[in-house]
Design an enzyme around this catalytic site. Sequence first.
Site, PDB file in Angstrom:
ATOM      1  N   GLU A  84       1.306 -11.016  15.308  1.00  0.00           N
ATOM      2  CA  GLU A  84       2.761 -10.951  15.480  1.00  0.00           C
ATOM      3  C   GLU A  84       3.224  -9.546  15.788  1.00  0.00           C
ATOM      4  O   GLU A  84       2.664  -8.586  15.276  1.00  0.00           O
ATOM      5  CB  GLU A  84       3.527 -11.285  14.192  1.00  0.00           C
ATOM      6  CG  GLU A  84       3.095 -12.399  13.451  1.00  0.00           C
ATOM      7  CD  GLU A  84       3.951 -12.757  12.246  1.00  0.00           C
ATOM      8  OE1 GLU A  84       5.039 -12.219  12.001  1.00  0.00           O
ATOM      9  OE2 GLU A  84       3.468 -13.632  11.534  1.00  0.00           O
TER      10      GLU A  84
ATOM     11  N   CYS B 104       2.974 -10.470   0.204  1.00  0.00           N
ATOM     12  CA  CYS B 104       2.821 -10.365   1.658  1.00  0.00           C
ATOM     13  C   CYS B 104       2.047 -11.548   2.215  1.00  0.00           C
ATOM     14  O   CYS B 104       0.972 -11.894   1.722  1.00  0.00           O
ATOM     15  CB  CYS B 104       2.111  -9.063   2.003  1.00  0.00           C
ATOM     16  SG  CYS B 104       1.827  -8.858   3.772  1.00  0.00           S
TER      17      CYS B 104
ATOM     18  N   GLY C  10      -1.714  -6.289   8.761  1.00  0.00           N
ATOM     19  CA  GLY C  10      -2.858  -5.381   8.677  1.00  0.00           C
ATOM     20  C   GLY C  10      -2.552  -4.067   8.007  1.00  0.00           C
ATOM     21  O   GLY C  10      -1.398  -3.680   7.833  1.00  0.00           O
ATOM     22  N   GLU C  11      -3.631  -3.386   7.615  1.00  0.00           N
ATOM     23  CA  GLU C  11      -3.528  -2.056   7.003  1.00  0.00           C
ATOM     24  C   GLU C  11      -4.070  -1.063   8.030  1.00  0.00           C
ATOM     25  O   GLU C  11      -5.283  -1.002   8.252  1.00  0.00           O
ATOM     26  CB  GLU C  11      -4.334  -2.042   5.700  1.00  0.00           C
ATOM     27  CG  GLU C  11      -4.581  -0.670   5.103  1.00  0.00           C
ATOM     28  CD  GLU C  11      -3.329   0.189   4.954  1.00  0.00           C
ATOM     29  OE1 GLU C  11      -2.316  -0.272   4.387  1.00  0.00           O
ATOM     30  OE2 GLU C  11      -3.370   1.350   5.422  1.00  0.00           O
TER      31      GLU C  11
ATOM     32  N   SER D 293       2.481   2.890   8.432  1.00  0.00           N
ATOM     33  CA  SER D 293       2.748   2.471   7.064  1.00  0.00           C
ATOM     34  C   SER D 293       1.445   2.081   6.373  1.00  0.00           C
ATOM     35  O   SER D 293       0.634   1.356   6.936  1.00  0.00           O
ATOM     36  CB  SER D 293       3.705   1.269   7.098  1.00  0.00           C
ATOM     37  OG  SER D 293       4.024   0.849   5.791  1.00  0.00           O
TER      38      SER D 293
ATOM     39  N   HIS E  54       6.452   0.498  -3.915  1.00  0.00           N
ATOM     40  CA  HIS E  54       6.752  -0.806  -4.522  1.00  0.00           C
ATOM     41  C   HIS E  54       6.732  -0.894  -6.044  1.00  0.00           C
ATOM     42  O   HIS E  54       6.978  -1.971  -6.595  1.00  0.00           O
ATOM     43  CB  HIS E  54       5.855  -1.913  -3.965  1.00  0.00           C
ATOM     44  CG  HIS E  54       5.912  -2.066  -2.475  1.00  0.00           C
ATOM     45  ND1 HIS E  54       7.044  -1.827  -1.745  1.00  0.00           N
ATOM     46  CD2 HIS E  54       4.964  -2.448  -1.579  1.00  0.00           C
ATOM     47  CE1 HIS E  54       6.794  -2.042  -0.459  1.00  0.00           C
ATOM     48  NE2 HIS E  54       5.543  -2.412  -0.325  1.00  0.00           N
TER      49      HIS E  54
ATOM     50  N   CYS F 122       6.682 -10.815   6.899  1.00  0.00           N
ATOM     51  CA  CYS F 122       5.469 -10.312   7.549  1.00  0.00           C
ATOM     52  C   CYS F 122       4.346 -11.344   7.481  1.00  0.00           C
ATOM     53  O   CYS F 122       3.924 -11.735   6.408  1.00  0.00           O
ATOM     54  CB  CYS F 122       5.006  -9.036   6.838  1.00  0.00           C
ATOM     55  SG  CYS F 122       6.383  -7.966   6.403  1.00  0.00           S
TER      56      CYS F 122
HETATM   57  N1  SAH Z   1      -0.442  -2.471   5.307  1.00  0.00           N
HETATM   58  C1  SAH Z   1       0.630  -1.570   5.565  1.00  0.00           C
HETATM   59  C2  SAH Z   1       1.558  -1.984   6.682  1.00  0.00           C
HETATM   60  C3  SAH Z   1       1.982  -3.407   6.816  1.00  0.00           C
HETATM   61  S1  SAH Z   1       3.281  -4.068   5.881  1.00  0.00           S
HETATM   62  C4  SAH Z   1       1.395  -1.302   4.293  1.00  0.00           C
HETATM   63  O1  SAH Z   1       1.079  -1.882   3.263  1.00  0.00           O
HETATM   64  O2  SAH Z   1       2.282  -0.464   4.299  1.00  0.00           O
HETATM   65  C5  SAH Z   1       4.749  -3.186   6.162  1.00  0.00           C
HETATM   66  C6  SAH Z   1       5.634  -3.132   4.930  1.00  0.00           C
HETATM   67  O3  SAH Z   1       6.193  -4.426   4.623  1.00  0.00           O
HETATM   68  C7  SAH Z   1       4.894  -2.685   3.685  1.00  0.00           C
HETATM   69  O4  SAH Z   1       5.711  -1.802   2.955  1.00  0.00           O
HETATM   70  C8  SAH Z   1       4.712  -3.994   2.944  1.00  0.00           C
HETATM   71  O5  SAH Z   1       4.475  -3.798   1.590  1.00  0.00           O
HETATM   72  C9  SAH Z   1       6.017  -4.692   3.243  1.00  0.00           C
HETATM   73  N2  SAH Z   1       6.026  -6.137   3.021  1.00  0.00           N
HETATM   74  C10 SAH Z   1       5.040  -7.035   3.171  1.00  0.00           C
HETATM   75  N3  SAH Z   1       5.448  -8.275   2.875  1.00  0.00           N
HETATM   76  C11 SAH Z   1       6.750  -8.173   2.524  1.00  0.00           C
HETATM   77  C12 SAH Z   1       7.719  -9.100   2.095  1.00  0.00           C
HETATM   78  N4  SAH Z   1       7.445 -10.391   1.969  1.00  0.00           N
HETATM   79  N5  SAH Z   1       8.949  -8.614   1.820  1.00  0.00           N
HETATM   80  C13 SAH Z   1       9.249  -7.305   1.937  1.00  0.00           C
HETATM   81  N6  SAH Z   1       8.366  -6.385   2.334  1.00  0.00           N
HETATM   82  C14 SAH Z   1       7.121  -6.805   2.611  1.00  0.00           C
END
Ligand code: SAH
Length: 352
Positions: A93, A120, A160-161, A192, A217, A334
């Site tokens: 996506e 996530c 992804g990370e 990120s 978080h 996401c």
């Molecule tokens: N893996 C990386 C980048 C991808 S996620 C990371 O962890 O930063 C991008 C951001 O969206 C991250 O801060 C992640 O924690 C957040 N995220 C993921 N799922 C989410 C959700 N359901 N609601 C709000 N933020 C979310």
Amino acid sequence: MQQPDLRSMTQPELAALLTSWGEPAFRAKQLFSWIQEKAAADVADMTNLPLPLRERLARETQLTTLTQADRLVSKLDGTEKYLFALPDGNIVESVLMRYDYGLSACISSQVGCRMGCRFCASTIDGLVRGLTAGEMIEQISRIEQTAGERVSRVVIMGSGEPLDNYDNLLRFLTLVSDPAGKALGHRHITVSTCGLVPQIRQLAREKLQLTLALSLHASSDEVRRQIMPIANRYALADVLEACREYQEMTGRRVSYEYSLIRGVNDTPEQIDGLVRLMKGRGGHVNLIPVNPVKERDYASTTRARAAEIQKLLEKNGIHATIRREMGRDIDGACGQLRRRYLAHETTGGEAL
Ligand code: SAH
């Protein structure tokens, strides 16, 4: 043996390939510009290259191109969510957001993810594989093609990370900023991470002008471990120290993402802790009301509580914003859109 992917190659690499074929070195820049700036989907389109060269490229190399599997457009704010099929059939996506300053693209760095953050959706089925640099670039190119406009900012916040796909990420950053390609400066790119300490340190040493966003978080190790398994590997103090190092070595302010989950990390204790951690750091806190995921029962903090938290942070001299919700009507946190798409494909179900 797999053929080299032109889309993932830097200018010097293309030059080495072409000169080994007896071609003049200046052809590399022409080729690179076709691939990256003009985002050509086929070598045959590269009309200023001699026909025999085009034929040899077609025979001996590949040119990764993504195809659009789906696209949803928000009627509220013009946000667009894309599903792209990769050459091997995997789906990722990407999101296009429209701001006053121009277009911003949120791209994926992996198919799935192995970090396991509880809130996530991208991580529910684990990691399939990291994306190549060309696959990351292509998400931007295909969005630009559909939008008919250049993307001026990129956030690597899709599935992804990115720091778990470090080499391909760095290659992507080289490609995307090349003046003969998209010429997108690193200052316009945000990476990120959930907080991989050694890789944050490594990235700091590259001294790139990227914005680093840390997914914080929680303000205590205990709560962070409940929602982010990576917190079992790296203590909060070490992650924050790595961020400080990043800020010192690059001169770039770090962003701290804080997805607000009701009753978990929005409690007075957690927020007091957040104030303590952030005070005097010179960072920026981005509050994100958590986007509920169907498979998990986390609820979002109310708007009113989020505003209260923002005010408290600001009162303590900490720059804080609440992320504006984009594309609420085409929602899906996401990774959710891809999951729905895959379920639809395998069951032949009705609507997405
Ligand atoms: N893996 C990386 C980048 C991808 S996620 C990371 O962890 O930063 C991008 C951001 O969206 C991250 O801060 C992640 O924690 C957040 N995220 C993921 N799922 C989410 C959700 N359901 N609601 C709000 N933020 C979310």
